[in-house]
Design an enzyme around this catalytic site. Structure first.
Site, PDB file in Angstrom:
ATOM      1  N   PHE A  40       0.851  -1.165   0.087  1.00  0.00           N
ATOM      2  CA  PHE A  40       0.087  -0.099  -0.050  1.00  0.00           C
ATOM      3  C   PHE A  40       0.935   1.345   0.171  1.00  0.00           C
ATOM      4  O   PHE A  40       0.388   2.247  -0.582  1.00  0.00           O
ATOM      5  CB  PHE A  40      -0.964   0.008   1.330  1.00  0.00           C
ATOM      6  CG  PHE A  40      -1.874  -1.172   1.396  1.00  0.00           C
ATOM      7  CD1 PHE A  40      -2.925  -1.144   0.367  1.00  0.00           C
ATOM      8  CD2 PHE A  40      -1.452  -2.239   2.235  1.00  0.00           C
ATOM      9  CE1 PHE A  40      -3.684  -2.450   0.443  1.00  0.00           C
ATOM     10  CE2 PHE A  40      -2.422  -3.115   2.255  1.00  0.00           C
ATOM     11  CZ  PHE A  40      -3.218  -3.200   1.344  1.00  0.00           C
ATOM     12  N   ARG A  41       2.086   1.124   0.665  1.00  0.00           N
ATOM     13  CA  ARG A  41       2.764   2.423   0.780  1.00  0.00           C
ATOM     14  C   ARG A  41       3.835   2.664  -0.246  1.00  0.00           C
ATOM     15  O   ARG A  41       4.209   3.984  -0.454  1.00  0.00           O
ATOM     16  CB  ARG A  41       3.667   2.330   1.972  1.00  0.00           C
ATOM     17  CG  ARG A  41       2.749   2.416   3.279  1.00  0.00           C
ATOM     18  CD  ARG A  41       3.752   2.648   4.625  1.00  0.00           C
ATOM     19  NE  ARG A  41       2.663   2.769   5.596  1.00  0.00           N
ATOM     20  CZ  ARG A  41       2.127   1.649   6.494  1.00  0.00           C
ATOM     21  NH1 ARG A  41       2.294   0.494   6.042  1.00  0.00           N
ATOM     22  NH2 ARG A  41       1.674   1.932   7.618  1.00  0.00           N
ATOM     23  N   GLN A 106       4.738  -6.453  10.066  1.00  0.00           N
ATOM     24  CA  GLN A 106       4.097  -5.342   9.832  1.00  0.00           C
ATOM     25  C   GLN A 106       2.862  -5.433   9.028  1.00  0.00           C
ATOM     26  O   GLN A 106       2.012  -4.652   8.729  1.00  0.00           O
ATOM     27  CB  GLN A 106       4.764  -4.400   9.161  1.00  0.00           C
ATOM     28  CG  GLN A 106       6.336  -3.627   9.705  1.00  0.00           C
ATOM     29  CD  GLN A 106       7.028  -2.753   8.898  1.00  0.00           C
ATOM     30  OE1 GLN A 106       7.687  -3.112   7.914  1.00  0.00           O
ATOM     31  NE2 GLN A 106       6.756  -1.385   9.010  1.00  0.00           N
ATOM     32  N   ILE A 108      -0.802  -7.339   7.573  1.00  0.00           N
ATOM     33  CA  ILE A 108      -2.046  -7.559   8.272  1.00  0.00           C
ATOM     34  C   ILE A 108      -2.779  -8.530   7.518  1.00  0.00           C
ATOM     35  O   ILE A 108      -3.878  -8.690   7.556  1.00  0.00           O
ATOM     36  CB  ILE A 108      -2.981  -6.098   8.036  1.00  0.00           C
ATOM     37  CG1 ILE A 108      -2.873  -5.461   6.584  1.00  0.00           C
ATOM     38  CG2 ILE A 108      -2.178  -5.055   9.006  1.00  0.00           C
ATOM     39  CD1 ILE A 108      -4.231  -4.557   6.398  1.00  0.00           C
ATOM     40  N   ASP A 109      -1.989  -9.530   6.784  1.00  0.00           N
ATOM     41  CA  ASP A 109      -2.316 -10.380   5.827  1.00  0.00           C
ATOM     42  C   ASP A 109      -2.653 -11.735   6.443  1.00  0.00           C
ATOM     43  O   ASP A 109      -3.391 -12.778   5.564  1.00  0.00           O
ATOM     44  CB  ASP A 109      -1.910 -10.445   4.513  1.00  0.00           C
ATOM     45  CG  ASP A 109      -0.261 -10.562   4.723  1.00  0.00           C
ATOM     46  OD1 ASP A 109      -0.145 -11.347   5.610  1.00  0.00           O
ATOM     47  OD2 ASP A 109       0.516 -10.223   3.860  1.00  0.00           O
ATOM     48  N   HIS A 126       0.656  -3.994  13.312  1.00  0.00           N
ATOM     49  CA  HIS A 126      -0.491  -3.235  12.522  1.00  0.00           C
ATOM     50  C   HIS A 126      -1.808  -3.878  12.661  1.00  0.00           C
ATOM     51  O   HIS A 126      -2.543  -3.656  11.825  1.00  0.00           O
ATOM     52  CB  HIS A 126      -0.039  -2.824  11.069  1.00  0.00           C
ATOM     53  CG  HIS A 126       1.167  -2.064  11.136  1.00  0.00           C
ATOM     54  ND1 HIS A 126       1.853  -1.623   9.887  1.00  0.00           N
ATOM     55  CD2 HIS A 126       2.029  -1.133  12.168  1.00  0.00           C
ATOM     56  CE1 HIS A 126       2.877  -0.933  10.241  1.00  0.00           C
ATOM     57  NE2 HIS A 126       2.942  -0.384  11.408  1.00  0.00           N
ATOM     58  N   CYS A 134     -14.845  -5.381  18.030  1.00  0.00           N
ATOM     59  CA  CYS A 134     -15.649  -4.237  18.238  1.00  0.00           C
ATOM     60  C   CYS A 134     -14.913  -3.454  19.209  1.00  0.00           C
ATOM     61  O   CYS A 134     -13.941  -3.753  19.875  1.00  0.00           O
ATOM     62  CB  CYS A 134     -16.701  -4.769  19.237  1.00  0.00           C
ATOM     63  SG  CYS A 134     -17.656  -3.526  20.357  1.00  0.00           S
ATOM     64  N   CYS A 163     -22.883  -4.429  22.478  1.00  0.00           N
ATOM     65  CA  CYS A 163     -22.601  -3.090  23.155  1.00  0.00           C
ATOM     66  C   CYS A 163     -22.985  -1.759  22.145  1.00  0.00           C
ATOM     67  O   CYS A 163     -22.794  -0.891  22.818  1.00  0.00           O
ATOM     68  CB  CYS A 163     -21.505  -3.188  23.804  1.00  0.00           C
ATOM     69  SG  CYS A 163     -20.044  -2.829  22.536  1.00  0.00           S
ATOM     70  N   SER A 202      10.882  -1.560   4.373  1.00  0.00           N
ATOM     71  CA  SER A 202      11.812  -0.351   3.777  1.00  0.00           C
ATOM     72  C   SER A 202      12.447  -0.050   5.238  1.00  0.00           C
ATOM     73  O   SER A 202      13.413   0.996   5.092  1.00  0.00           O
ATOM     74  CB  SER A 202      11.108   0.587   3.312  1.00  0.00           C
ATOM     75  OG  SER A 202       9.905   0.894   3.925  1.00  0.00           O
TER      76      SER A 202
HETATM   77 ZN   LIG Z   1     -19.185  -4.884  21.732  1.00  0.00          ZN
END
Ligand SMILES: [Zn+2]
Length: 254
Positions: A40-41, A106, A108-109, A126, A134, A163, A202
């Site tokens: 992404f970066r 780093q 998220i996959d 990350h 939640c 909640c 990097s």
């Molecule tokens: Zn909740």
């Protein structure tokens, strides 16, 4: 030293791994690009074309929450179908062999977990985009559950049935504070190793830059495997500017 070619790099890496007692890998986007996950970066990456949604905006605006889920589901083809690459599989082999106590990432996959490393042994700086939580009660929600409600409501992000808190992918957004427990675990792993492998990062985004330095300061050897040079190349014991899958595939145990 910067490895002059791939065979030399692999030979040195093998020697260093053999000599090490505890190896800790730190991985960034580069290890997952061969799996179809975009960086992404990077220049031309999604975040240079589309501004990421800041955490404050996510909290403040229903439209931003809807938009963030719209973007997430638009990327599901890339994340949902991705399989571990050669780099992930090599690290999983070293993990099974008892060389690697855990991976700091780093990314998220979820691909380290998918390659066979226990979720308890993957430290995600990350977060993780393959499920949601939640923000109030921390209850976990799976993406198909979110998508069903998102689609049924005509594109509105669902709130927590328990909640009424906001539900967000389990990632750390821009503007959101770093997860303290993950940072502590990453620090402890870094200080436990005698060989630190920085792979596909990097090493500019904070806190990524701190870990190779901490490892070095602690007496560990440092290897950097990354397509482009990094500002830590000078202090590394071995630098490999090559394809990550190609450099690590000899370490996959069959
Ligand atoms: Zn909740």
């Amino acid at each position: 030293m910067i490895a002059p070619d791939l065979p030399t790099a692999i030979a040195h890496l093998r020697e260093m791994i053999d000599q090490a007692t505890v190896v800790v890998p730190f991985t960034g986007a580069g290890i997952s690009t061969e799996c179809g996950i975009p960086d992404f970066r990077s220049p031309g990456g999604i975040w240079t074309r589309m501004r990421p949604i800041d955490f404050g905006d996510f909290l403040a605006s229903r439209e931003m929450r809807d938009e963030s889920w719209r973007r997430r589901f638009a990327m599901e083809e890339q994340f949902g179908g991705a399989q571990p690459g050669r780099g992930h599989r090599a690290l999983a082999s070293l993990y099974r062999a008892g060389k690697i106590p855990g991976v700091i990432t780093q990314n998220i996959d979820n691909l380290h977990q998918a390659s066979g490393i226990s979720p308890d042994h993957v430290v995600e700086l990350h977060g993780n985009t393959t499920y949601a939580t939640c923000l109030e009660c921390a209850r976990r929600y799976e993406l198909p559950w979110v998508r069903e409600r998102f689609t049924a409501s005509g594109g509105r992000s669902p709130d927590c049935p328990e909640c009424e808190g906001f539900i967000k992918t389990a990632t750390v957004s821009f503007g959101q504070s770093m997860p303290e427990a993950a940072m502590r675990r990453a620090q402890a792993l870094t200080e436990s190793c005698d060989l630190f492998l920085a792979i596909g990062s990097s090493l500019v985004v904070w806190p990524a830059a701190g870990f190779p330095l901490a490892a070095k300061r602690n007496g560990a050897r440092l290897v950097i495997i990354n397509r482009d040079s990094t500002e830590f190349d000078d202090i590394a014991d071995l630098v490999v500017h090559d394809d990550i899958g190609g450099a690590l595939s000899p370490f996959i145990a069959h």
